[in-house]
Structures are given as C-alpha cells and as structure tokens.
Design an enzyme around this catalytic site. Structure first.
Site, PDB file in Angstrom:
ATOM      1  N   CYS A   1      52.447  51.691  27.894  1.00 14.84           N
ATOM      2  CA  CYS A   1      53.807  52.209  28.340  1.00 14.84           C
ATOM      3  C   CYS A   1      53.741  52.359  30.092  1.00 14.84           C
ATOM      4  O   CYS A   1      54.738  51.586  30.540  1.00 14.84           O
ATOM      5  CB  CYS A   1      54.000  53.596  27.842  1.00 14.84           C
ATOM      6  SG  CYS A   1      52.730  54.643  27.829  1.00 14.84           S
TER       7      CYS A   1
ATOM      8  N   HIS B   1      56.125  59.111  33.903  1.00 16.63           N
ATOM      9  CA  HIS B   1      54.930  58.597  33.441  1.00 16.63           C
ATOM     10  C   HIS B   1      54.334  57.764  34.573  1.00 16.63           C
ATOM     11  O   HIS B   1      53.843  56.567  34.251  1.00 16.63           O
ATOM     12  CB  HIS B   1      54.765  57.884  32.058  1.00 16.63           C
ATOM     13  CG  HIS B   1      53.490  57.732  31.525  1.00 16.63           C
ATOM     14  ND1 HIS B   1      53.073  57.001  30.404  1.00 16.63           N
ATOM     15  CD2 HIS B   1      52.242  58.388  31.951  1.00 16.63           C
ATOM     16  CE1 HIS B   1      52.183  56.961  30.110  1.00 16.63           C
ATOM     17  NE2 HIS B   1      51.362  57.923  31.129  1.00 16.63           N
TER      18      HIS B   1
END
Length: 475
Positions: free
Chosen positions: A77, A134
């Site tokens: 990710c 993130h």
C-alpha cells in the site's frame, strides 16, 4: 488546525484560484478519487465477481470507462500511495522504499516535493483527504503539510473498524492534526465525512479535490455486526490470521459500496455530478480472501494478481459512458491525467513517470503499448512489462510471460524467446540503476507458510527482509 492556518489556507487558495483561470472561464472539474485497500482485481461485480454485488461501483463504470489492464505501482500500500501522490516511481524517494511504512518509520514525503493535492491547490482547488494516509506521521509529514487543506481519517496502514486503533494499539483517528474519538463503524464514518465534505466544498464555490481512501476491505475482518470480534482481537496487531470468511469479506466490500453510493448521491444532490471526475481503484492486488481471477498471486507479490487492480473513471461531461479501455495504465498516471483535466501540469522540476491518459480516454489519441517497472525486496522480486511481455524474477528464478495471451503466467518463454528475455532483463537493470538502491534496513512485508497455507514455499528469500523490531508492526 489553528485559526491562523485556516486563514492562511483560505487566502492561498483564493490567490491561486484568481491566478489560475481568466475571468469568465469555465470552472475546472471537481475530482473525487476513491481508493479501496487490498481489493482484488475481480472483487467488483463489473470485473466479474459473481457472488458479490457492487451496484454503486458498477454505477461509476456504467457512467464512465473501465480499465482492463490497470496496474498498481507496488504490490503493497504505502509504496503505491507514494507513486499516486507524486506521479513518479516510488523508488525515487526513501519513503517509497518502505514496503510498507511501519510504526517505526520516522520519515515521510519531503516538504519540497510537489504532490497531486498541492498542485491542484495551486490551481485553485479546495483539497481534502478522508480516510487513509500512511505516508508519514501527522505532525511532521501529514496530509496538511503535503497539499491537503483538510484531513479526517487515520495516518497508519489500517485501523480496527470499531475501536479505531492501529496495529500498535494506539488510537488513530484524526481531524486535521487533532486526535479525536468517534463511535461507529469506520467505513460508515468515512462515507458520512465524505458526503459532508462534498456539500461544504460545493458551498465554497470552488472546484474541489476529495481523496476518499477507505480501509476496506483490509483486515481485520469485521462487518458492522462484528463488534464482539473487535473486542476479541483488541491488543493484537490486527492481522487477524484466525478470522474472516468469504461471507465476511463480501459484507465488508458491500458496506464500502454502499458508502460510495452515498457519495455519488451527494454529487447528484449538490448538482455537480456532470462536472465531477470520479475515480475508483485499489492500492494493490488482493489479499487472502480476494478474487484475483484471471491472475495468480496476491498482495506482496509481483505476479499479476499482486499488481493488477480494478480502475474506473467517469466524467459525464467529457468521457464516454459504459466504455472499456484496454490501455495499459498504472497508478502514477493519475497525477498527470487529473492535472491535465484541471488545466494544470506537473512541476517541471519533478516530471511525472506516468502519462496523461486524457487524450486516449477522449478518443483524441489511440491506445498505445506501455513499459512499466517494479521491484519488491521480500523474496527478491523484480518485474517489467513491455508491450504484452513481462519479465519476472522471484527468489532467483526468472521468467518471461506473454501476460495478454497467458494472464495466469504459466508458460515461461525465456528459453523459447531468448532475445526478448535478454532485452527485458537488460532494460530492467538499466532502469533500476536510475532509482534509489534498496536499503537493508527498510521493511518489506511477506507471508510465510506458517501464516497462509498456500504460501508453503515462501519465506526464504536469498536476501531476507529486515525482521520486525520489538514493538514494530506492519501497517
């Protein structure tokens, strides 16, 4: 967010808006960029999953263009998100070498590097991120420091759907740079915040860019009826190897689809649906409960199943409805494409490694072959796609596939087509020399036979990834 920052942001946005378009010019399109987390290529009904209804994602496809050869920039990710926000290969930046960013990583995107939301803000857009970041800590490397006017979501790789705690057990729900507490199922909360953001953005009278980054269908495997399961795994790292079923996974995806429907309805209710670009995609290939047919491989693998993703774009004002595109594309293409639609362009000092897809999508240019490169530290992986051919290396074994004729990657052509094999392998080496070298201290996630039964042969990489430190958890 301080009052001073609010005023400074508003003033900057107004100045940018005044300078980006002449008086009387048509307003640039709004953009809603929806990213699922770990969604497999075939986990959407429009991509062939027969046991899962996704009527609202399918609505986007019915109103726009569905890509059949879309790739993620990485098989994990945060590396893909680095490519998305910069429009460049993630391997150009230290944060992009983390596969993914963990609880011990202290860096993030450099302050001087232009970003997609930052460039759109310079073009007069109101920018907001709802959901997953993130890409670094909120305080030093958060969304508000990297181009977003507003942020409501979580900074790590995932959160528990009920407690909103991260893999380190700490609360991870934020409004700007302020940690907050909310009661509710995370997917529902993100949908509600997105709807409110759309209404506020339309009221402000400026074009807006909304990044809606769901944690669904990422683990832990919790539906709105699974609060007891949330309590059971409290205090764990949330990886949830002893939980989940196909029925649970389908429900998680369905709940996300429902919230996407609310977003589409909000665009209609606010009268901006025709002039809003809506993108739906995933950050990498699917994980353990995903359907990646007709590909093999999963998240953390450079097989097609770890890289191929659903990707749909709709813009009723300009793009054909219900169309299918076989144009190969990759995550980092979104930056030049969306900037082009907004009448802007990448910073020339940081040219994009992607391309502007708009001429192809509008029929002004033909589809064309592409060349993409990947690498992944765990299991010593490398890959390159050139036209229909793909070079692949895993744990010292090398392959050449025709991924159009053989999407399952079964027929190794390297001995049958030695010249093509040598050409692609040499091209990958040349490209790799232009990227940052791999770092032995960077994290690289993988799965072993002790975790997933279908990975019984994995886990003994020639150059094993750094083991997790005490207290460190993949995000």
């Amino acid at each position: 967010m301080t009052r001073r920052r609010v005023l400074e942001t508003a003033a900057f946005g107004a100045a940018a808006l005044a300078g980006s378009r002449p008086a009387g010019a048509a307003q640039a399109p709004n953009v809603v960029f929806i990213m699922a987390d770990d969604l497999g290529y075939a986990d959407v009904a429009a991509y062939g999953r027969p046991d899962l209804a996704t009527p609202h994602i399918d609505r986007i496809a019915a109103r726009g263009i569905r890509f059949t050869q879309a790739y993620a920039n990485s098989a994990v990710c945060s590396a893909t998100r680095t490519a998305l926000i910069t429009g460049r290969y993630q391997y150009r930046l230290p944060v992009g070498l983390e596969e993914p960013v963990t609880t011990r990583f202290a860096g993030g995107l450099p302050a001087e590097h232009p970003t997609l939301p930052g460039l759109l803000r310079q073009a007069g857009y109101r920018t907001a991120l709802v959901g997953k970041w993130h890409l670094g800590s909120v305080q030093d490397y958060g969304p508000l420091q990297r181009g977003y006017d507003a942020f409501w979501g979580f900074r790590g790789g995932t959160i528990d759907y009920f407690s909103h705690r991260g893999t380190d057990g700490k609360p991870d729900l934020w409004d700007g740079d302020l940690r907050i507490e909310e009661v509710g199922y995370a997917t529902h909360l993100l949908g509600e915040r997105a709807v409110r953001t759309i209404a506020a953005s339309v009221k402000a009278g400026r074009p807006f860019f909304l990044s809606l980054h769901f944690n669904a269908p990422h683990w832990p495997w919790e539906t709105p009826d699974d609060e007891a399961e949330s309590r059971r795994i409290a205090g764990s790292n949330l990886r949830h190897f002893d939980g989940g079923t196909q029925a649970t996974y389908r429900r998680i995806v369905a709940e996300m689809d429902t919230q996407i429907g609310r977003v589409l309805d909000a665009l209609e209710a606010n009268g901006v649906a025709e002039d809003t670009i809506v993108v739906f995609t995933s950050d990498n290939g699917g994980e353990r409960f995903s359907d990646t047919w007709p590909f093999t491989g999963r998240k953390t693998e450079l097989l097609e199943g770890g890289l191929r993703i659903p990707a749909i774009v709709a813009w009723p004002r300009r793009l054909k409805a219900g169309a299918i595109s076989a144009q190969p594309m990759i995550t980092m293409d979104w930056l030049p494409t969306l900037l082009s639609a907004a009448g802007a362009a990448p910073d020339p000092a940081y040219p994009s490694d992607g391309i502007d897809l708009l001429p192809i999508l509008t029929g002004q240019a033909p589809e064309r072959p592409r060349t993409f490169f990947w690498r992944y530290r765990a299991n010593d992986q490398a890959a390159m796609r050139d036209g229909d051919l793909k070079y692949l290396k895993i744990r010292g074994e090398t392959f050449l596939f025709d991924v159009v004729a053989d999407p399952l990657e079964r027929a190794n052509l390297k001995a049958r087509r030695p010249d093509d094999y040598a050409r692609l392998r040499a091209a990958w080496d040349t490209w790799n020399a232009t990227m940052l070298p791999e770092r032995p201290d960077s994290f690289s996630e993988t799965y072993t036979g002790g975790q997933l039964a279908d990975h019984f042969g994995a886990g003994g990489a020639p150059t094993p990834p750094r083991p997790a430190l005490a207290g460190e958890a993949p995000r």
